[in-house]
Write a protein that holds these residues in place. Structure first.
Motif, PDB file in Angstrom:
ATOM      1  N   PRO A  44      55.656 -29.455-112.963  1.00  0.00           N
ATOM      2  CA  PRO A  44      54.682 -28.310-113.019  1.00  0.00           C
ATOM      3  C   PRO A  44      54.560 -27.967-111.756  1.00  0.00           C
ATOM      4  N   GLU A  45      54.344 -26.502-111.904  1.00  0.00           N
ATOM      5  CA  GLU A  45      54.104 -25.891-110.453  1.00  0.00           C
ATOM      6  C   GLU A  45      52.679 -26.283-110.153  1.00  0.00           C
ATOM      7  N   GLY A  46      52.214 -26.668-109.181  1.00  0.00           N
ATOM      8  CA  GLY A  46      50.739 -26.620-108.348  1.00  0.00           C
ATOM      9  C   GLY A  46      50.610 -28.173-108.311  1.00  0.00           C
ATOM     10  N   ILE A  47      51.495 -29.206-108.513  1.00  0.00           N
ATOM     11  CA  ILE A  47      51.006 -30.561-108.191  1.00  0.00           C
ATOM     12  C   ILE A  47      50.909 -30.819-106.719  1.00  0.00           C
ATOM     13  N   ARG A  48      49.976 -31.504-106.390  1.00  0.00           N
ATOM     14  CA  ARG A  48      49.715 -31.706-104.934  1.00  0.00           C
ATOM     15  C   ARG A  48      50.971 -32.753-104.400  1.00  0.00           C
ATOM     16  N   HIS A  98      48.327 -23.340 -90.642  1.00  0.00           N
ATOM     17  CA  HIS A  98      46.984 -24.116 -90.300  1.00  0.00           C
ATOM     18  C   HIS A  98      47.195 -25.603 -90.487  1.00  0.00           C
ATOM     19  N   LYS A  99      46.673 -26.424 -89.752  1.00  0.00           N
ATOM     20  CA  LYS A  99      46.470 -27.936 -90.174  1.00  0.00           C
ATOM     21  C   LYS A  99      45.656 -28.017 -91.111  1.00  0.00           C
ATOM     22  N   GLY A 100      46.209 -28.863 -92.293  1.00  0.00           N
ATOM     23  CA  GLY A 100      45.270 -28.974 -93.498  1.00  0.00           C
ATOM     24  C   GLY A 100      45.672 -27.939 -94.700  1.00  0.00           C
ATOM     25  N   ASP A 101      46.616 -27.071 -94.255  1.00  0.00           N
ATOM     26  CA  ASP A 101      47.241 -26.286 -95.547  1.00  0.00           C
ATOM     27  C   ASP A 101      47.861 -27.074 -96.671  1.00  0.00           C
ATOM     28  N   GLU A 102      47.471 -26.931 -97.784  1.00  0.00           N
ATOM     29  CA  GLU A 102      47.900 -27.722 -98.834  1.00  0.00           C
ATOM     30  C   GLU A 102      49.416 -27.481 -99.202  1.00  0.00           C
ATOM     31  N   VAL A 103      50.069 -28.480 -99.456  1.00  0.00           N
ATOM     32  CA  VAL A 103      51.503 -28.403 -99.988  1.00  0.00           C
ATOM     33  C   VAL A 103      51.642 -28.711-101.377  1.00  0.00           C
ATOM     34  N   ILE A 104      51.947 -27.965-102.229  1.00  0.00           N
ATOM     35  CA  ILE A 104      52.147 -28.349-103.701  1.00  0.00           C
ATOM     36  C   ILE A 104      53.697 -27.916-104.068  1.00  0.00           C
ATOM     37  N   ASN A 106      51.277 -21.484 -98.820  1.00  0.00           N
ATOM     38  CA  ASN A 106      51.082 -20.367 -98.845  1.00  0.00           C
ATOM     39  C   ASN A 106      52.101 -19.407 -99.309  1.00  0.00           C
ATOM     40  N   ASN A 107      52.425 -19.883-100.550  1.00  0.00           N
ATOM     41  CA  ASN A 107      53.326 -18.944-101.231  1.00  0.00           C
ATOM     42  C   ASN A 107      54.632 -18.844-100.859  1.00  0.00           C
ATOM     43  N   TYR A 108      55.212 -19.646-100.015  1.00  0.00           N
ATOM     44  CA  TYR A 108      56.391 -19.762 -99.312  1.00  0.00           C
ATOM     45  C   TYR A 108      57.118 -21.075 -99.771  1.00  0.00           C
ATOM     46  N   PHE A 109      58.440 -21.087-100.056  1.00  0.00           N
ATOM     47  CA  PHE A 109      59.077 -22.148-100.605  1.00  0.00           C
ATOM     48  C   PHE A 109      60.004 -22.591 -99.638  1.00  0.00           C
ATOM     49  N   GLY A 110      59.950 -24.127 -99.678  1.00  0.00           N
ATOM     50  CA  GLY A 110      60.694 -25.044 -98.742  1.00  0.00           C
ATOM     51  C   GLY A 110      61.050 -26.125 -99.264  1.00  0.00           C
ATOM     52  N   SER A 111      61.809 -27.010 -98.545  1.00  0.00           N
ATOM     53  CA  SER A 111      62.233 -28.186 -99.298  1.00  0.00           C
ATOM     54  C   SER A 111      61.535 -29.472 -98.484  1.00  0.00           C
ATOM     55  N   LEU A 112      60.772 -30.456 -99.045  1.00  0.00           N
ATOM     56  CA  LEU A 112      60.327 -31.529 -98.735  1.00  0.00           C
ATOM     57  C   LEU A 112      60.981 -32.841 -98.689  1.00  0.00           C
ATOM     58  N   VAL A 113      61.296 -33.309 -97.450  1.00  0.00           N
ATOM     59  CA  VAL A 113      62.214 -34.672 -97.594  1.00  0.00           C
ATOM     60  C   VAL A 113      61.452 -35.641 -96.571  1.00  0.00           C
ATOM     61  N   TRP A 114      61.848 -37.149 -96.895  1.00  0.00           N
ATOM     62  CA  TRP A 114      61.198 -38.140 -96.163  1.00  0.00           C
ATOM     63  C   TRP A 114      62.269 -38.413 -95.149  1.00  0.00           C
ATOM     64  N   ASP A 115      61.805 -38.556 -93.758  1.00  0.00           N
ATOM     65  CA  ASP A 115      62.912 -38.877 -92.773  1.00  0.00           C
ATOM     66  C   ASP A 115      62.695 -40.248 -92.478  1.00  0.00           C
ATOM     67  N   GLY A 116      62.249 -41.231 -93.246  1.00  0.00           N
ATOM     68  CA  GLY A 116      62.521 -42.770 -93.148  1.00  0.00           C
ATOM     69  C   GLY A 116      61.667 -43.236 -92.070  1.00  0.00           C
ATOM     70  N   ILE A 117      60.615 -42.755 -91.438  1.00  0.00           N
ATOM     71  CA  ILE A 117      59.943 -43.344 -90.478  1.00  0.00           C
ATOM     72  C   ILE A 117      58.537 -43.696 -90.934  1.00  0.00           C
ATOM     73  N   ASP A 118      57.775 -43.115 -91.310  1.00  0.00           N
ATOM     74  CA  ASP A 118      56.384 -43.660 -91.616  1.00  0.00           C
ATOM     75  C   ASP A 118      56.163 -43.233 -93.204  1.00  0.00           C
ATOM     76  N   TYR A 119      55.652 -44.074 -93.892  1.00  0.00           N
ATOM     77  CA  TYR A 119      55.429 -43.780 -95.549  1.00  0.00           C
ATOM     78  C   TYR A 119      54.425 -43.046 -95.632  1.00  0.00           C
ATOM     79  N   ARG A 120      53.384 -42.633 -94.687  1.00  0.00           N
ATOM     80  CA  ARG A 120      52.696 -41.617 -95.205  1.00  0.00           C
ATOM     81  C   ARG A 120      52.725 -40.323 -94.656  1.00  0.00           C
ATOM     82  N   TYR A 121      54.022 -39.966 -93.992  1.00  0.00           N
ATOM     83  CA  TYR A 121      54.440 -38.407 -93.703  1.00  0.00           C
ATOM     84  C   TYR A 121      55.572 -38.291 -94.184  1.00  0.00           C
TER      85      TYR A 121
END
Length: 273
Positions: free
Chosen positions: A216-220, A201-207, A173-188
């Protein structure tokens, strides 16, 4: 049992020779740099060839699924092309121009991959001979997969998103953050640094964000699976369902930012100020 004992007694000297021979080889490799380097290079080449052979056989029995993935990718690419053409027509009508970084994509095959460790890596069947270099991104049918870390002539390895050492610049939603894996589940994975005032909202896309020099910007990356406010903090606790299925990866693409050296050289000047 008696047959085994008779066999050991009859071949006692030969077996003892093999044991001492193995000990000698271990000592030579561990305490001599030249022999250690030769041994590691040979073992890496042999393991790479073994992985390549194994995956050639495995891939043969996965052709139907691979063809389905390729068909979905082709359909997605066609849709993106149409969307880009439409956007260009709208931009031309409004006399708006946009510029972006140039990227190149090298198709590769996954020959080894892990998902059940704290620090997971992926092995690819192309290396420096195909222009692969460290710090290049890896994307798959679902989106972001990882980043290249080590390269030989014909193979390369990289950290996947499922590696606790690696973080990825992401946007929601045009806000920047850092995505990291917590080592628990390979799906999340976890998306950090998104403040409370952002509407989620649940279902909001993270790119991927524009802050990354790798992708590149915008990769799922994935979609919001769950989120909550943590008392005493200023940021959401966000769980992201990753769009890439790391258990079924067969073919991916290595992303090369053709302008990355220029960008990093310019940013380095700011560090020296």
């Amino acid at each position: 049992m008696r047959s085994l004992l008779r066999f050991l007694a009859r071949n006692y000297f030969f077996l003892l020779f093999l044991v001492f021979e193995a000990i000698s080889l271990v000592l030579i490799v561990n305490y001599n740099n030249y022999q250690k380097v030769k041994f590691l290079n040979s073992s890496n080449r042999i393991s790479g060839n073994l992985f390549n052979t194994y995956n050639s056989v495995y891939s043969y029995f996965q052709l139907n699924r691979v063809n389905e993935e390729l068909a979905k990718d082709n359909a997605l690419l066609r849709k993106r092309i149409q969307d880009m053409l439409l956007s260009e027509m709208q931009a031309a009508t409004k006399k708006v121009t946009q510029t972006g970084q140039n990227y190149d994509f090298v198709p590769v095959r996954v020959i080894n991959n892990s998902v059940n460790k704290q620090y997971n890596y992926i092995t690819l069947n192309k290396g420096s001979a195909n222009g692969i270099k460290p710090d290049m991104g890896i994307i798959g049918p679902g989106g972001v997969v990882g980043v290249i870390t080590n390269v030989s002539e014909h193979f390369s390895t990289g950290q996947s998103v499922l590696n606790k050492r690696w973080g990825l610049s992401a946007k929601i939603n045009n806000y920047f953050g850092s995505l990291v894996w917590d080592g628990i589940d390979y799906r999340y994975a976890k998306l950090n640094e998104i403040p409370f005032h952002v509407t989620l909202h649940k279902g909001d896309e993270v790119i991927t964000s524009s802050y990354s020099s790798i992708f590149p910007e915008g990769i799922r990356i994935g979609r919001v699976h769950d989120f909550k406010q943590v008392s005493g903090g200023n940021f959401y606790d966000i769980t992201v369902e990753l769009s890439s299925n790391f258990k079924t990866l067969s073919y991916v693409e290595v992303v090369s930012n053709l302008l990355v050296e220029e960008q990093l050289d310019l940013e380095e000047l700011n560090k020296n100020d």
